[in-house]
Write an enzyme that holds these catalytic residues in place. Structure first.
Site, PDB file in Angstrom:
ATOM      1  CG  ASN A  39       7.497  -9.227 -27.832  1.00 30.58           C
ATOM      2  OD1 ASN A  39       7.038  -8.904 -26.739  1.00 30.58           O
ATOM      3  ND2 ASN A  39       7.936 -10.436 -28.060  1.00 30.58           N
ATOM      4  N   PRO A  40       4.632  -8.561 -29.957  1.00 32.99           N
ATOM      5  CG  PRO A  40       4.225  -9.174 -32.169  1.00 32.99           C
ATOM      6  CD  PRO A  40       5.329  -8.798 -31.221  1.00 32.99           C
ATOM      7  CB  CYS A  41       3.845 -12.987 -27.386  1.00 26.49           C
ATOM      8  SG  CYS A  41       3.364 -13.834 -28.903  1.00 26.49           S
ATOM      9  CB  SER A  42       2.961  -8.785 -23.863  1.00 31.16           C
ATOM     10  OG  SER A  42       2.217  -7.879 -24.630  1.00 31.16           O
ATOM     11  CD  GLU A  43       7.708 -12.920 -25.999  1.00 25.52           C
ATOM     12  OE1 GLU A  43       8.412 -13.192 -26.975  1.00 25.52           O
ATOM     13  OE2 GLU A  43       6.509 -12.616 -26.099  1.00 25.52           O
TER      14      GLU A  43
END
Length: 202
Positions: free
Chosen positions: A127-131
């Site tokens: 996902n965009p924030c890579s968490e």
């Protein structure tokens, strides 16, 4: 938005947001309205996504050893175009990110070495924030708790109430996974199979 470092369009991808930022600055200097609803801003592309380049250990070793890098055709697996100095490509990534904070870098080899469910398939993106890192067509069902709700009048933190809230919210999240709807059938299947849950804080 993630692109592999060996994709034939990698150079254009690396610079796409930085070029749009330059265009935005030029429009602002020319007097266009660059507010979020302004006509100048409406012409700026790539603003609603986080871009990342997916790099492998092979690419990072090529950078380290000052070697050439080849882009590969997605359908043929054959090299496309002229070799690119790997350090030059890495400098492009760094310079574009310095200009506009994109692209980020994701370390494909390491991510897949640390994969918690490797037999289920490889991890290709995040996902965009890579968490959240997992197989394609999966979903992390998220919730959050407002930590200020657990502040006692004396300013200390009510650990017992917090622990109880975590238990209740995780139980609720687990219950919700089953009957929830998802954008595609495959995402629904994987969400129910893997039961991915995430609890954050505000």
């Amino acid at each position: 938005v993630v692109l592999d470092v060996d994709h034939p369009d990698i150079r254009e991808f690396i610079w796409c947001k930085a070029r749009e930022e330059e265009k935005a600055e030029a429009l602002a200097r020319a007097g266009f309205d660059m507010s979020i609803d302004g006509d100048g801003f409406q012409s700026i592309q790539y603003q609603n996504a986080n871009n990342s380049v997916r790099v492998t250990d092979a690419f990072m070793h090529a950078v380290e050893n000052d070697e050439d890098w080849r882009t590969i055709g997605r359908t043929t697996g054959e090299p496309i175009g002229e070799p690119i100095p790997a350090r030059e490509l890495m400098r492009d990534i760094a310079e574009a990110a310095w200009r506009c904070a994109d692209p980020g870098v994701q370390y494909d080899t390491t991510i897949n070495q640390w994969h918690t469910s490797p037999n289920s398939g490889r991890i290709n993106a995040s996902n965009p924030c890579s968490e959240y890192m997992h197989v394609d067509d999966s979903a992390c069902n998220l919730a959050s708790l407002n930590l200020m709700k657990f502040r006692k009048p004396d300013g200390s933190f009510d650990v017992e109430r917090f622990n109880h809230a975590v238990d209740i919210v995780f139980l609720a999240q687990e219950i919700i996974v089953g009957p929830s709807s998802y954008p595609t059938e495959q995402i629904g299947r994987n969400a129910r199979a893997f039961r991915q849950l995430g609890l954050g804080y505000a």
